[in-house]
Design an enzyme around this catalytic site. Structure first.
Site, mmCIF file in Angstrom:
data_model
loop_
_atom_site.group_PDB
_atom_site.id
_atom_site.type_symbol
_atom_site.label_atom_id
_atom_site.label_comp_id
_atom_site.label_asym_id
_atom_site.label_seq_id
_atom_site.Cartn_x
_atom_site.Cartn_y
_atom_site.Cartn_z
ATOM 1 N N HIS A 113 1.413 4.165 -2.811
ATOM 2 C CA HIS A 113 2.034 5.587 -3.227
ATOM 3 C C HIS A 113 3.237 6.433 -2.908
ATOM 4 O O HIS A 113 3.655 7.151 -4.166
ATOM 5 C CB HIS A 113 1.774 5.821 -1.178
ATOM 6 C CG HIS A 113 0.933 5.757 -0.101
ATOM 7 N ND1 HIS A 113 -0.945 6.683 -1.741
ATOM 8 C CD2 HIS A 113 -0.354 5.735 0.101
ATOM 9 C CE1 HIS A 113 -1.452 6.609 -0.514
ATOM 10 N NE2 HIS A 113 -1.800 5.642 -0.002
ATOM 11 N N HIS B 209 0.705 -1.722 0.058
ATOM 12 C CA HIS B 209 0.288 0.190 -0.214
ATOM 13 C C HIS B 209 0.636 1.172 -0.328
ATOM 14 O O HIS B 209 0.766 2.071 -0.941
ATOM 15 C CB HIS B 209 -1.060 -0.305 1.356
ATOM 16 C CG HIS B 209 -1.186 1.024 1.721
ATOM 17 N ND1 HIS B 209 -3.505 1.348 0.931
ATOM 18 C CD2 HIS B 209 -1.030 2.173 1.428
ATOM 19 C CE1 HIS B 209 -3.292 2.671 1.782
ATOM 20 N NE2 HIS B 209 -2.655 3.356 1.466
ATOM 21 N N GLU B 210 2.139 1.096 0.959
ATOM 22 C CA GLU B 210 2.785 2.542 0.612
ATOM 23 C C GLU B 210 3.496 2.343 -0.195
ATOM 24 O O GLU B 210 4.007 3.632 -0.537
ATOM 25 C CB GLU B 210 3.051 2.006 2.461
ATOM 26 C CG GLU B 210 2.895 2.284 3.779
ATOM 27 C CD GLU B 210 1.005 3.800 3.623
ATOM 28 O OE1 GLU B 210 1.435 4.835 3.071
ATOM 29 O OE2 GLU B 210 0.233 3.387 4.437
#
Length: 266
Positions: A62, A58-59
């Site tokens: 980003h 998820h990170e």
């Protein structure tokens, strides 16, 4: 002007992430084969490790999107190594989301990577950087639910099926909650570039409390029931029934004692 370059070492996968993947693989194997004396322990470790893997991805999404959008500093910060220890707030990034899962079966990633937004131009790019994280949860959910909606469950052990169902529930909740336009969550980051400066100034003081506000709201029984009814409806469309998710969470919370009905096929 200071120039920042991304070195090859800045993109090398961290041994920490490799270790988490190894734990996921070993405990997944233990869940599949029934190797563990206490199946719930294997399910707990498998789901928790897989959940942390999804947090890292998820990170990473980003950071990787930010890199291609203009923020070339993410590499030097270690965000491209998938190492959760490199995140801005390790407590918010890993520990708190795991506690949320243990307490209430809610998949809610916390804020982790610091993006230098001033290096990114264009509202669409800003929105895409924010959307990249929860879209990863959507993809992860698709992978977890694939055996169900493809009808490929023949030969899959019950405990592993239950674990996958519970992990899918976490990913679906993470995607939906993160897309909420609440300050501090990715959904607000998607819409923020399109808001007027006045509105952004008024909302900014509430950003540090958005995550806690959502979690507290979900403890309200009426809100919790509506939310999880919606989650269950989405999972049913994907082929996962209430029994699978119930048994998955029951096995995961092994310290409470797994329900006996989960030891037999529905």
């Amino acid at each position: 002007m200071t120039t920042v370059t991304t070195r090859r070492s800045d993109r090398r996968v961290s041994p920490v992430f490799v270790g988490i993947l190894a734990v996921t693989a070993v405990t997944g194997w233990a869940t599949w084969t029934g190797f563990a004396a206490q199946p719930g322990v294997a399910v707990f470790l498998f789901v928790t490790a897989a959940w942390i893997v999804s947090l890292c991805l998820h990170e990473y999404a980003h950071a990787r999107t930010a890199l291609h959008s203009g923020d070339v500093t993410v590499g030097a910060k270690g965000y491209l190594t998938l190492n959760p220890l490199k995140y801005t707030h390790a407590l918010l990034s890993v520990v708190l989301p795991v506690i949320f899962v243990i307490m209430g079966g809610i998949g809610l990633p916390g804020g982790a990577v610091f993006i230098e937004r001033g290096r990114i131009s264009g509202r669409w790019r800003h929105s895409l950087v924010s959307a990249a994280g929860p879209l990863t949860n959507v993809l992860f959910a698709a992978v977890c639910t694939a055996p169900f909606w493809l009808g490929a469950l023949d030969g899959v052990p019950a405990d592993f099926r239950f674990a996958l169902a519970f992990l899918a529930l976490l990913q679906v909740t993470a995607a939906i909650l993160n897309f909420l336009p609440v300050p501090g969550l990715d959904g607000y980051g998607v819409v923020e570039p399109w808001l007027s400066p006045r509105v952004k100034q008024q909302v900014e003081p509430f950003a540090p409390f958005g995550l806690l506000f959502v979690f507290a709201l979900l403890w309200v029984p009426a809100v919790n029931n509506v939310f999880f009814d919606a989650i269950d409806a989405i999972l049913r469309v994907l082929g996962i029934g209430d029994f699978d998710t119930y048994c998955g969470q029951s096995l995961y919370r092994f310290w409470e004692g797994a329900d006996q009905i989960c030891s037999v096929s529905p």
